[in-house]
Write a protein that holds these residues in place. Structure first.
Motif, mmCIF file in Angstrom:
data_model
loop_
_atom_site.group_PDB
_atom_site.id
_atom_site.type_symbol
_atom_site.label_atom_id
_atom_site.label_comp_id
_atom_site.label_asym_id
_atom_site.label_seq_id
_atom_site.Cartn_x
_atom_site.Cartn_y
_atom_site.Cartn_z
ATOM 1 N N GLY A 18 0.953 -1.173 0.000
ATOM 2 C CA GLY A 18 -0.067 0.134 -0.046
ATOM 3 C C GLY A 18 0.612 1.241 0.072
ATOM 4 N N SER A 19 2.037 1.326 -0.365
ATOM 5 C CA SER A 19 2.878 2.368 -0.213
ATOM 6 C C SER A 19 2.595 3.345 -1.592
ATOM 7 N N GLN A 20 2.279 4.677 -1.066
ATOM 8 C CA GLN A 20 1.658 5.708 -2.113
ATOM 9 C C GLN A 20 3.177 6.147 -3.043
ATOM 10 N N SER A 21 4.081 6.209 -2.315
ATOM 11 C CA SER A 21 5.406 6.466 -3.217
ATOM 12 C C SER A 21 5.894 5.413 -4.147
ATOM 13 N N ALA A 22 5.525 4.049 -3.864
ATOM 14 C CA ALA A 22 6.156 2.802 -4.703
ATOM 15 C C ALA A 22 4.957 2.944 -5.885
ATOM 16 N N PHE A 23 3.526 3.303 -5.476
ATOM 17 C CA PHE A 23 2.654 3.467 -6.958
ATOM 18 C C PHE A 23 3.048 4.493 -7.536
ATOM 19 N N ASN A 24 3.502 5.530 -7.152
ATOM 20 C CA ASN A 24 4.086 6.793 -7.768
ATOM 21 C C ASN A 24 5.209 6.732 -8.524
ATOM 22 N N TYR A 25 6.284 5.626 -7.986
ATOM 23 C CA TYR A 25 7.111 5.137 -8.896
ATOM 24 C C TYR A 25 6.972 4.532 -9.757
ATOM 25 N N LEU A 27 4.082 4.295 -11.504
ATOM 26 C CA LEU A 27 3.396 5.049 -12.372
ATOM 27 C C LEU A 27 4.320 5.846 -13.385
ATOM 28 N N ASP A 28 5.347 6.524 -12.783
ATOM 29 C CA ASP A 28 6.347 7.344 -13.252
ATOM 30 C C ASP A 28 6.997 6.546 -14.337
ATOM 31 N N ARG A 29 7.488 5.306 -13.975
ATOM 32 C CA ARG A 29 8.389 4.571 -14.391
ATOM 33 C C ARG A 29 7.957 3.988 -15.731
ATOM 34 N N TYR A 30 6.714 3.483 -15.854
ATOM 35 C CA TYR A 30 5.946 2.899 -16.665
ATOM 36 C C TYR A 30 5.041 3.396 -17.362
ATOM 37 N N TRP A 31 4.582 4.728 -17.154
ATOM 38 C CA TRP A 31 3.601 5.475 -17.829
ATOM 39 C C TRP A 31 3.893 5.284 -19.427
ATOM 40 N N ILE A 51 -6.921 4.868 -21.535
ATOM 41 C CA ILE A 51 -6.759 3.627 -21.414
ATOM 42 C C ILE A 51 -5.594 3.280 -20.462
ATOM 43 N N THR A 52 -4.441 4.228 -20.679
ATOM 44 C CA THR A 52 -3.218 3.918 -19.675
ATOM 45 C C THR A 52 -3.754 4.291 -18.233
ATOM 46 N N ILE A 53 -4.486 5.151 -18.020
ATOM 47 C CA ILE A 53 -5.159 5.657 -16.578
ATOM 48 C C ILE A 53 -6.016 4.195 -16.214
ATOM 49 N N GLN A 54 -6.571 3.668 -16.979
ATOM 50 C CA GLN A 54 -7.522 2.523 -16.563
ATOM 51 C C GLN A 54 -6.639 1.536 -16.253
ATOM 52 N N THR A 55 -5.402 1.324 -17.134
ATOM 53 C CA THR A 55 -4.394 0.183 -16.831
ATOM 54 C C THR A 55 -3.642 0.320 -15.567
ATOM 55 N N PHE A 56 -3.354 1.542 -15.256
ATOM 56 C CA PHE A 56 -2.729 1.735 -14.021
ATOM 57 C C PHE A 56 -3.814 1.493 -12.793
ATOM 58 N N SER A 57 -4.725 2.000 -13.030
ATOM 59 C CA SER A 57 -6.081 1.850 -11.957
ATOM 60 C C SER A 57 -6.162 0.135 -11.694
ATOM 61 N N LYS A 58 -6.273 -0.497 -12.858
ATOM 62 C CA LYS A 58 -6.523 -1.797 -12.651
ATOM 63 C C LYS A 58 -5.401 -2.491 -11.778
ATOM 64 N N ALA A 59 -4.212 -2.131 -12.566
ATOM 65 C CA ALA A 59 -2.758 -2.821 -11.875
ATOM 66 C C ALA A 59 -2.706 -2.515 -10.405
ATOM 67 N N VAL A 171 -5.484 7.608 -10.175
ATOM 68 C CA VAL A 171 -4.250 7.558 -10.978
ATOM 69 C C VAL A 171 -4.229 8.971 -11.932
ATOM 70 N N LYS A 172 -5.559 9.328 -12.216
ATOM 71 C CA LYS A 172 -5.411 10.677 -13.131
ATOM 72 C C LYS A 172 -5.106 11.873 -12.347
ATOM 73 N N LEU A 173 -5.358 11.939 -10.751
ATOM 74 C CA LEU A 173 -4.922 13.001 -9.995
ATOM 75 C C LEU A 173 -3.199 12.553 -10.010
ATOM 76 N N LEU A 174 -2.735 11.556 -9.642
ATOM 77 C CA LEU A 174 -1.275 11.332 -9.535
ATOM 78 C C LEU A 174 -0.582 11.793 -10.940
ATOM 79 N N ARG A 175 -1.284 11.554 -12.054
ATOM 80 C CA ARG A 175 -0.481 12.056 -13.309
ATOM 81 C C ARG A 175 -0.563 13.482 -13.453
ATOM 82 N N ALA A 176 -1.911 14.175 -13.046
ATOM 83 C CA ALA A 176 -2.161 15.566 -13.226
ATOM 84 C C ALA A 176 -1.120 16.463 -12.322
ATOM 85 N N LYS A 177 -0.715 15.902 -10.981
ATOM 86 C CA LYS A 177 0.239 16.446 -10.074
ATOM 87 C C LYS A 177 1.541 16.369 -10.559
#
Length: 189
Positions: A18-25, A27-31, A51-59, A171-177
């Motif tokens: 559940g680490s937020q920073s790991a999710f961010n990492y 997302l940034d690495r594979y976007w 579709i990319t947003i949905q992909t990360f959401s599902k992942a 995911v959309k908010l992470l990407r927007a920020k």
């Protein structure tokens, strides 16, 4: 960009916890990999991004099912490919399938932790300049920034307002920020 397999495995395990920073990492690495894959398939920026947003959401929702013996990027691309196939089927079908409420209730919680670097950069800006920077984002990113930071809505309220699953909103908010922080940083240089 080559990635250290041990570091990747560590980030995946942190994300499973559940680490937020790991999710961010992740997302940034594979976007760009997922987005680029979809752009080749769809030839449509908006659809590829969606579709990319949905992909990360599902992942992120299913990260605990990821088998560490396989490639993470291949797993993401497989999810992305399946989402695209589903969308094509929906377009070709006259029957619109609906997501059950039960599935929406099982949304994986991406925990809000202490403000990240993007949040700090955003808060440092004066409002007028910040609004000008936000206007450089694509409209759907402007909308989630506005709902979250100016209207102070919860993820659940934003999801309801946009009629999207909560994970998509996160995911959309992470990407927007991230994109907004990049705009702010580029202006400082």
């Amino acid at each position: 960009m080559e990635i250290n397999p041990e570091k990747l495995l560590e980030k995946i395990r942190e994300a499973k916890d559940g680490s937020q920073s790991a999710f961010n990492y992740l997302l940034d690495r594979y976007w760009n990999d997922v987005y680029g894959f979809q752009l080749k398939k769809t030839r449509n920026e908006y659809e590829s991004e969606d579709i990319t947003i949905q992909t990360f959401s599902k992942a992120f929702n299913k990260i605990d099912t990821f088998d560490e013996n396989y490639s993470f990027s291949t797993w993401l691309i497989a999810i992305s490919k399946n989402i695209h196939i589903d969308q094509v089927r929906k377009k070709n079908s006259s029957i619109t399938s609906r997501t059950s409420m039960q599935d929406e209730e099982r949304v994986y919680e991406i925990v809000d932790e202490t403000p990240g670097i993007e949040d700090k950069l955003i808060k440092e800006q004066n409002l007028e300049q910040l609004l000008a920077d936000i206007k450089q984002l694509k409209p759907h990113y402007q909308e989630v920034i506005n709902l979250r930071f100016f209207q102070e809505k919860s993820y659940k309220e934003i999801a309801s307002s946009l009629d999207e699953p909560m994970n998509n909103v996160k995911v959309k908010l992470l990407r927007a920020k991230k994109l907004l922080a990049e705009i702010i940083e580029s202006r400082k240089v």
